[in-house]
Scaffold this active site. Structure first.
Site, PDB file in Angstrom:
ATOM      1  N   LYS A  75       0.821  -1.206   0.000  1.00  0.00           N
ATOM      2  CA  LYS A  75       0.000   0.000   0.000  1.00  0.00           C
ATOM      3  C   LYS A  75       0.858   1.260   0.000  1.00  0.00           C
ATOM      4  O   LYS A  75       0.470   2.282  -0.570  1.00  0.00           O
ATOM      5  CB  LYS A  75      -0.943  -0.019   1.200  1.00  0.00           C
ATOM      6  CG  LYS A  75      -2.085  -1.026   1.052  1.00  0.00           C
ATOM      7  CD  LYS A  75      -3.049  -0.943   2.210  1.00  0.00           C
ATOM      8  CE  LYS A  75      -4.285  -1.797   1.945  1.00  0.00           C
ATOM      9  NZ  LYS A  75      -3.992  -3.204   1.739  1.00  0.00           N
ATOM     10  N   LYS A  84      -3.664   0.456   8.489  1.00  0.00           N
ATOM     11  CA  LYS A  84      -3.922  -0.543   7.445  1.00  0.00           C
ATOM     12  C   LYS A  84      -2.676  -1.378   7.205  1.00  0.00           C
ATOM     13  O   LYS A  84      -1.563  -0.851   7.153  1.00  0.00           O
ATOM     14  CB  LYS A  84      -4.321   0.134   6.121  1.00  0.00           C
ATOM     15  CG  LYS A  84      -5.608   0.908   6.183  1.00  0.00           C
ATOM     16  CD  LYS A  84      -5.826   1.740   4.934  1.00  0.00           C
ATOM     17  CE  LYS A  84      -6.061   0.910   3.714  1.00  0.00           C
ATOM     18  NZ  LYS A  84      -6.401   1.754   2.540  1.00  0.00           N
ATOM     19  N   GLY A 122      -9.257  -7.119   1.921  1.00  0.00           N
ATOM     20  CA  GLY A 122     -10.440  -7.749   2.492  1.00  0.00           C
ATOM     21  C   GLY A 122     -10.773  -7.288   3.891  1.00  0.00           C
ATOM     22  O   GLY A 122     -11.444  -7.998   4.639  1.00  0.00           O
ATOM     23  N   GLY A 123     -10.285  -6.095   4.277  1.00  0.00           N
ATOM     24  CA  GLY A 123     -10.589  -5.583   5.615  1.00  0.00           C
ATOM     25  C   GLY A 123      -9.708  -6.154   6.705  1.00  0.00           C
ATOM     26  O   GLY A 123      -9.845  -5.792   7.871  1.00  0.00           O
ATOM     27  N   HIS A 170     -17.068   4.171  -0.840  1.00  0.00           N
ATOM     28  CA  HIS A 170     -16.062   3.288  -1.440  1.00  0.00           C
ATOM     29  C   HIS A 170     -16.482   3.047  -2.890  1.00  0.00           C
ATOM     30  O   HIS A 170     -17.444   2.340  -3.155  1.00  0.00           O
ATOM     31  CB  HIS A 170     -16.004   1.969  -0.658  1.00  0.00           C
ATOM     32  CG  HIS A 170     -14.995   1.001  -1.180  1.00  0.00           C
ATOM     33  ND1 HIS A 170     -14.030   0.438  -0.385  1.00  0.00           N
ATOM     34  CD2 HIS A 170     -14.794   0.476  -2.419  1.00  0.00           C
ATOM     35  CE1 HIS A 170     -13.285  -0.383  -1.106  1.00  0.00           C
ATOM     36  NE2 HIS A 170     -13.745  -0.374  -2.357  1.00  0.00           N
ATOM     37  N   GLU A 226      -9.323   0.950  -6.316  1.00  0.00           N
ATOM     38  CA  GLU A 226     -10.281   1.378  -5.300  1.00  0.00           C
ATOM     39  C   GLU A 226     -10.012   2.823  -4.886  1.00  0.00           C
ATOM     40  O   GLU A 226      -8.862   3.208  -4.651  1.00  0.00           O
ATOM     41  CB  GLU A 226     -10.213   0.452  -4.082  1.00  0.00           C
ATOM     42  CG  GLU A 226     -10.526  -1.002  -4.432  1.00  0.00           C
ATOM     43  CD  GLU A 226     -10.707  -1.871  -3.196  1.00  0.00           C
ATOM     44  OE1 GLU A 226     -10.402  -1.398  -2.082  1.00  0.00           O
ATOM     45  OE2 GLU A 226     -11.150  -3.024  -3.344  1.00  0.00           O
ATOM     46  N   ARG A 243      -6.352  -8.777  -8.799  1.00  0.00           N
ATOM     47  CA  ARG A 243      -7.037 -10.066  -8.947  1.00  0.00           C
ATOM     48  C   ARG A 243      -8.479  -9.796  -9.341  1.00  0.00           C
ATOM     49  O   ARG A 243      -8.908  -8.650  -9.418  1.00  0.00           O
ATOM     50  CB  ARG A 243      -7.020 -10.834  -7.625  1.00  0.00           C
ATOM     51  CG  ARG A 243      -7.572 -10.017  -6.459  1.00  0.00           C
ATOM     52  CD  ARG A 243      -7.685 -10.794  -5.178  1.00  0.00           C
ATOM     53  NE  ARG A 243      -7.872  -9.950  -4.018  1.00  0.00           N
ATOM     54  CZ  ARG A 243      -9.010  -9.395  -3.640  1.00  0.00           C
ATOM     55  NH1 ARG A 243     -10.092  -9.565  -4.368  1.00  0.00           N
ATOM     56  NH2 ARG A 243      -9.089  -8.662  -2.547  1.00  0.00           N
TER      57      ARG A 243
END
Length: 734
Positions: free
Chosen positions: A127, A169, A175-176, A221, A288, A306
Site C-alpha cells: 500500500k 492498514k 479484504g478488511g 467506497h 479502489e 485479482r
C-alpha cells in the site's frame, strides 16, 4: 502455448488448475466448461465433498484443513499441475491470488499464472509503494504515513501529525484484514489497535507492516474495474459502489455507482487506467477509491491485482464474462473490446450471504446447512448486450440509453455450498452471492428484495434478513450511501424484534402437529389408526402445543396453542399468549404439502410458508427444539420448551460455570493468544484470550476483577463451541 490459430488469436488452454475453493472456484469452472477447457480442483481434507471438487474434471487433496497447510502450499499446488498436466493456474481471490512469489515460481515451471505480472503484484500489493507510484502518475492519494519505521511511538506521532481519527492498514493487506480505526488520540488506544492490526495482518498475509492514513469520516467506497492485455491496451469496465460495509468488509455492491455525473465517471475511469498503466498491468484489476461525500473529491486507496468478489455486478451491466476475458488475456490475446465498445446497461446488485449473526456484532457462525432453499436463478452468465461505439473523445462517457436493448430481469446465484454442507471455522464464512440486474436501480432493488425473501437457511445464523432490511431502507433507496451507513442507520436496520403474530404462531403449531401426526394424503400414510393424542369417542384430534420466542428465559410463560380437528383439513385453534391475550380461529384450513412447506388459510388469507424444525445441538447447552418460520420476508425462530427437569439440569451446569467466572468459546475457534496464566490478577474488561474463527478475531475479556484459577487452552489449539477456556475467581463487590 506457441501456436496461433488462423484468425491470428492464440487458442485457449486445454486444462487449467483452480487454486481456490467455494463459490469462486465454481465460478471459474463454469466458464472453463463453457469454453471446453478441462479443470483441475485442489482441496483440503475438510473440503473433500465440496461443490467445486464435484464440478471439476479432476481433483487432488493437498493437505489438512488449515489454509497454511493446503491452499497456501505453493509446492503442493505446483506438484498437482505437474501430475495433472495443467497448463495454467487461476488463483481466484484470496489465498495465493496476490502472491508474487507464486506467480514467479509458476513462470519458472512453465505454467501460466492467470493474473498480472509479479512486479505489478509487488508494486500494488504494498500500500505504501502503490501510493507513491500513484502520486507520481497524477492519481490523488489520502494524506498519511507510508514509510518503513514501525515503532508504536513513531506511528502514534505520525498519526498525531496527520490528525485523528486515523486508519491503520496492513501494507500487504486486503479484504478488511489488518485494518483498525483509531478515534481516541492516546498512545494506549493507538497501541491496542496497532497490535491487533499487526497480529491479524501477520496471520493473513505473513507481514505485519502497516501504514497510517487520515480517516475520512463520511466516505464512499467507489472502485473501477480495469482490464489490460499484454499488448499495452487498458480499458475501464466502469465503476462499482461498495460503500455499505461491516468490519471493513463489503456486504452489498452495485454497478454503476449511484449519483455520479458523467464527468466524474470519466475522471474515475481515466485515473484508474492511469494507475494500471503506471505498473504495466495485465489482466483483471480493481482500482479502489475513497470518495469524500463532504467535498466530492476522490482519493486512490489501493489496487487489487485479482478478480474481485463483486465482479458479477460489472458482468451484469456490461454483458461480459470477466473470467473468459482473463483466459483470453492469459493466452496472449488482445482485449475482446475497445473502450468505445464497452456497454453500460441497467443496474446490478450483489448481496453477500454470510454465516454470521448481525445482531451480535456480525459474529461469524459455523455449522451445517441443515436446510437451504434459494430463489431460482434465471441466468448463469450475464446476457450479452449489443455494442454501441461512442464518438471519439467520449470513450469514457458511455451512453446510458436503453433504446433498442431488451433488458430482462435477471437473478444469478454464485454459490459453492449446498444443503448439507458444513460451514467451517478455517475459511471465510461467505455462503453465496446473490446477484440481480434490472433496467434501473429501482427495479434491481425490487428484484433483490424478492430474491432475499426466497433465500432460506437453517443450521447457521445468516445475514439474509439484515440484507433484506438494508435493501428496503429508505436512505439506501435514496442513494445516501457511505461506509458508515450501518452505524448511522443502526436503529432502522436493527429495529426491536416484535412479538410473533398470532397467525404465525398458528402456522408454527400446525406444522408441529401435522408433522408429528400427519393427516391422510396421497403421499403420507394416514395416522388415524395410530394417533397417540386421539380421542377414542370419535375421530377428533386435539393437542396443545407450547411455544416460546428464541432467547426467552426457561421460566417465562410460554404461548399455548390449542388445536382441535374439525375434519382432516380444517382445525379450530385457540392461541393464549404469554401476556394473557386470547385469539380464536374457529376454522383454519391447513395442509403440510412437503416436509418444510405448510399451506394455510387463516382469516381468509391463503399462504404457503416454509417452516423447518431443528433438533437440539449436542454441542451447546440448548436442550430445546427450534422451529424456524420464514414468513413475509422475515425468519422467526420459536422454541418448543424442554421438560422442566432437563432445563433445571442445564441451568445448574451453566450457573456453576458463571459463578466461577468461566470464559467459554462462543464458537469453534483457534486460540490465537492466551494472555493470562494461573495466579494472575485481572481487572474487569481486561483481555484474557484472543480467538480466531473464519478469519475474524474475537477478544474474550474478564467479566469482573479477580484471580485466574485455571487455564484450559493453549496458543494454536482448536477449541469447540462452549468449551471452558479460562476460569476466574471473581471478587465479590463491596
Amino acid at each position: 502455448i506457441s501456436t496461433v490459430i488462423e484468425s491470428g488469436r492464440f487458442p485457449h488452454f486445454d486444462k487449467i488448475l483452480v487454486a481456490n475453493r467455494g463459490e469462486i472456484a465454481c465460478r471459474v469452472i463454469r466458464t472453463a466448461r463453457k469454453l471446453g477447457i478441462k479443470t483441475v480442483a485442489v482441496y483440503s481434507e475438510v473440503d473433500k465433498d465440496s461443490m467445486h471438487v464435484k464440478m471439476a474434471d479432476e481433483a487432488y487433496c493437498i493437505g489438512p484443513a488449515p489454509s497454511a497447510e493446503s491452499y497456501l502450499r505453493m509446492d503442493k499446488i505446483i506438484d498437482v499441475c505437474r501430475r495433472s498436466g495443467a497448463q495454467a493456474v487461476h488463483p481466484g481471490y484470496g489465498f495465493l491470488s496476490e502472491n508474487a512469489v507464486f506467480s514467479e515460481t509458476l513462470a519458472k515451471e512453465g505454467i501460466t499464472f492467470i493474473g498480472p505480472p509479479a512486479q505489478a503484484i509487488v508494486s500494488m500489493g504494498s500500500k505504501s509503494e502503490s501510493k507513491n507510484i500513484m502520486s507520481a502518475a497524477g492519481v490523488p492519494c489520502v494524506p498519511g504515513y507510508h514509510g518503513d519505521t514501525q515503532t508504536p511511538e513513531f506511528l502514534f506521532q505520525e498519526s498525531s501529525r496527520i490528525g485523528f481519527p486515523v486508519l491503520i492498514k496492513a501494507v500487504h493487506g486486503g479484504g478488511g484484514k489488518g485494518m483498525r480505526i483509531v478515534t481516541e488520540p492516546t498512545l494506549e488506544a493507538f497501541q491496542e489497535a496497532l497490535s491487533s492490526a499487526q497480529r491479524e495482518s501477520l496471520k493473513a498475509f505473513g507481514n505485519d507492516t502497516v501504514l497510517v492514513e487520515k480517516y475520512i469520516e463520511r466516505p464512499r467506497h467507489v472502485e473501477v474495474q480495469v482490464f489490460a492485455d499484454t499488448l499495452g491496451n487498458v480499458v475501464s469496465l466502469w465503476e462499482r459502489d461498495c460503500s455499505v460495509q461491516r468490519r471493513n468488509q463489503k456486504i452489498i455492491e452495485e454497478a454503476p455507482a449511484p449519483g455520479l455525473s458523467p464527468e466524474l465517471r470519466a475522471d474515475l475511469s481515466a485515473k484508474a487506467i492511469a494507475a494500471a498503466k503506471a505498473v504495466d498491468y495485465v489482466g483483471a484489476g480493481t482500482v479502489e477509491f475513497i470518495f469524500d461525500n463532504d467535498t466530492e473529491k476522490f482519493y486512490f486507496m489501493e489496487m487489487n491485482t485479482r478478480l474481485q468478489v463483486e465482479h458479477p455486478v460489472t458482468e451484469m451491466v456490461t454483458g461480459l464474462d470477466l473470467v473468459e476475458w482473463q483466459l483470453e488475456v492469459a493466452a496472449g490475446n488482445p482485449l475482446p473490446l475497445a473502450q468505445s465498445a464497452i456497454p453500460l446497461v441497467g443496474h446490478a446488485f450483489e448481496a453477500r450471504i454470510y454465516a454470521e449473526n448481525p445482531r451480535n456484532n456480525f459474529l461469524p457462525d459455523s455449522g451445517p446447512l441443515l436446510h437451504l432453499s434459494t430463489p431460482t436463478p434465471t441466468h448463469t452468465f450475464a446476457t450479452p448486450f449489443p455494442t454501441v461505439a461512442t464518438s471519439a473523445g467520449s470513450e469514457l462517457t458511455p451512453s446510458l440509453s436503453h433504446e433498442g436493448i431488451t433488458i430482462t430481469p435477471a437473478v444469478r446465484l454464485e454459490q459453492g455450498f449446498g444443503q448439507g454442507s458444513q460451514i467451517g471455522v478455517f475459511y471465510d464464512p461467505m455462503i453465496a452471492k446473490l446477484v440481480v440486474h434490472g433496467r434501473d436501480r429501482t427495479e434491481a432493488l425490487r428484484l433483490l428484495r424478492k430474491a432475499l425473501d426466497e433465500y432460506h437457511v437453517v443450521g447457521v445464523s445468516t445475514n439474509v434478513e439484515f440484507l433484506r432490511m438494508l435493501a428496503g431502507n429508505e436512505a439506501f433507496i435514496k442513494e445516501e450511501v457511505e461506509t458508515g451507513f450501518i452505524p448511522k442507520h443502526f436503529d432502522e436496520l436493527f429495529p426491536p424484534l416484535a412479538a410473533p403474530a398470532p397467525e404465525l404462531l398458528v402456522q408454527a403449531a400446525l406444522f408441529v402437529a401435522l408433522r408429528d401426526q400427519p393427516i391422510a394424503s396421497p403421499t403420507l400414510q394416514s395416522p388415524w389408526t395410530s394417533l397417540s393424542s386421539r380421542r377414542f369417542a370419535g375421530d377428533v384430534y386435539e393437542r396443545t402445543i407450547l411455544l416460546q420466542e428464541e432467547g426467552a428465559s426457561h421460566d417465562s410463560t410460554p404461548t399455548s396453542i390449542h388445536i382441535k380437528s374439525i375434519d382432516t383439513a380444517h382445525f379450530a385453534i385457540t392461541v393464549n399468549t404469554a401476556d394473557g391475550e386470547t385469539h380464536v380461529f374457529p376454522s383454519v384450513a391447513a395442509q403440510l404439502i412437503s416436509p418444510t412447506t405448510l399451506s394455510s388459510t387463516i382469516n381468509d388469507e391463503y399462504a404457503r410458508v416454509t417452516i423447518v424444525g431443528q433438533a437440539p445441538s449436542v454441542a451447546s447447552a440448548n436442550t430445546a427444539e427450534r422451529i424456524h418460520v420464514f414468513r413475509g420476508g422475515a425468519k422467526t425462530t420459536l422454541v418448543v420448551p424442554s421438560p422442566r427437569w432437563l432445563v433445571a439440569l442445564s441451568e445448574d451446569i451453566m450457573n456453576a460455570a458463571a459463578a466461577k467466572g468461566a470464559l467459554r468459546a462462543p464458537m469453534p475457534s483457534l486460540v490465537v493468544e492466551v494472555k493470562v496464566k494461573v495466579g494472575d490478577r485481572v481487572e474487569k474488561g481486561q483481555t484474557v484470550v484472543v480467538l480466531e474463527s473464519m478469519k475474524t478475531e474475537t477478544v474474550l475479556r474478564a467479566e469482573g476483577a479477580g484471580v485466574v484459577k485455571a487455564v484450559g487452552c493453549r496458543n494454536g489449539e482448536m477449541v469447540e463451541e462452549g468449551r471452558e477456556l479460562v476460569e476466574i475467581e471473581i471478587e465479590e463487590s463491596v
